[in-house]
Design an enzyme around this catalytic site. Sequence first.
Site, short mmCIF file in Angstrom:
data_model
loop_
_atom_site.label_atom_id
_atom_site.label_comp_id
_atom_site.label_asym_id
_atom_site.label_seq_id
_atom_site.Cartn_x
_atom_site.Cartn_y
_atom_site.Cartn_z
N TYR A 1 0.91 -1.30 -0.02
CA TYR A 1 -0.10 0.03 0.08
C TYR A 1 0.83 1.22 0.03
O TYR A 1 1.92 1.23 0.64
CB TYR A 1 -0.89 -0.08 1.21
CG TYR A 1 -2.13 -0.91 1.13
CD1 TYR A 1 -2.08 -2.17 1.04
CD2 TYR A 1 -3.40 -0.35 1.14
CE1 TYR A 1 -3.13 -3.21 0.91
CE2 TYR A 1 -4.37 -1.13 1.12
CZ TYR A 1 -4.37 -2.46 1.18
OH TYR A 1 -5.76 -3.25 1.05
N GLU B 1 -14.85 4.38 4.12
CA GLU B 1 -14.89 4.53 2.93
C GLU B 1 -16.29 4.48 2.17
O GLU B 1 -17.20 3.85 2.91
CB GLU B 1 -14.36 3.25 2.13
CG GLU B 1 -12.85 2.78 2.44
CD GLU B 1 -11.91 3.63 1.57
OE1 GLU B 1 -12.57 4.31 0.49
OE2 GLU B 1 -11.00 3.90 2.01
C1 FER Z 1 -4.48 0.52 4.28
C2 FER Z 1 -5.38 -0.20 4.47
C3 FER Z 1 -6.71 -0.30 3.74
C4 FER Z 1 -4.75 1.69 3.36
C5 FER Z 1 -5.86 1.83 2.61
C6 FER Z 1 -7.00 0.75 2.92
C7 FER Z 1 -4.05 3.72 2.47
C8 FER Z 1 -8.12 0.84 2.09
C9 FER Z 1 -8.77 -0.16 1.78
C10 FER Z 1 -9.97 -0.22 0.91
O1 FER Z 1 -10.65 0.91 0.83
O2 FER Z 1 -10.56 -0.92 0.34
O3 FER Z 1 -3.17 0.67 4.73
O4 FER Z 1 -3.77 2.67 3.44
#
Ligand code: FER
Length: 167
Positions: A22, A67
């Site tokens: 990530y 999200e």
């Molecule tokens: C992370 C773990 C998960 C991350 C973003 C997500 C930016 C997002 C996951 C998703 O929206 O499915 O470390 O870092």
Amino acid sequence: MKSLEDFLGSHMIYTYENGWEYEIYIKNEDTIDYRIHSGMVGGRWVRDQKVNIVKLVDGVYKVSWTEPTGTDVSLNFMPNDKRMHGVIFFPKWVHEHPEITVRYQNDFIDLMEESREKYETYPKYVVPEFADITYIGNPGTNNEKVVSQAPYEGMTDDIRSGKLKFD
Ligand code: FER
């Protein structure tokens, strides 16, 4: 790194112990941009996600958000130790249809909101993992160049080697 100010504007790449890679850009005090380079939702990328960011103690920071997909994320960064720990709480539907979320989300907010109603939420799929931070830069706050193109194979190597720059 010590204060909250020190953390803002940070750009990091990290690999979870399950192998998922990530990238996050701490754009300002309540906003991140990110790219997911590998793993269950590799290829997904997002700009201007609103988040909560706090300093827990000197040099330790927590970033938490929910999200449009319904996925909840809470990340603890220990940049001085090049380590972080993240917990991702995926709704059942993202685990079963990850491909729906693998895109530039900003252009598909309606699709995310429709999907979270159409498919099942429970039981959630919880992923708690430590990660090694493999890159830390600070291109400053509110830099729109940092996360401005889709992830591609080899991109994280290009960032680490300095081939991709953001100024
Ligand atoms: C992370 C773990 C998960 C991350 C973003 C997500 C930016 C997002 C996951 C998703 O929206 O499915 O470390 O870092």
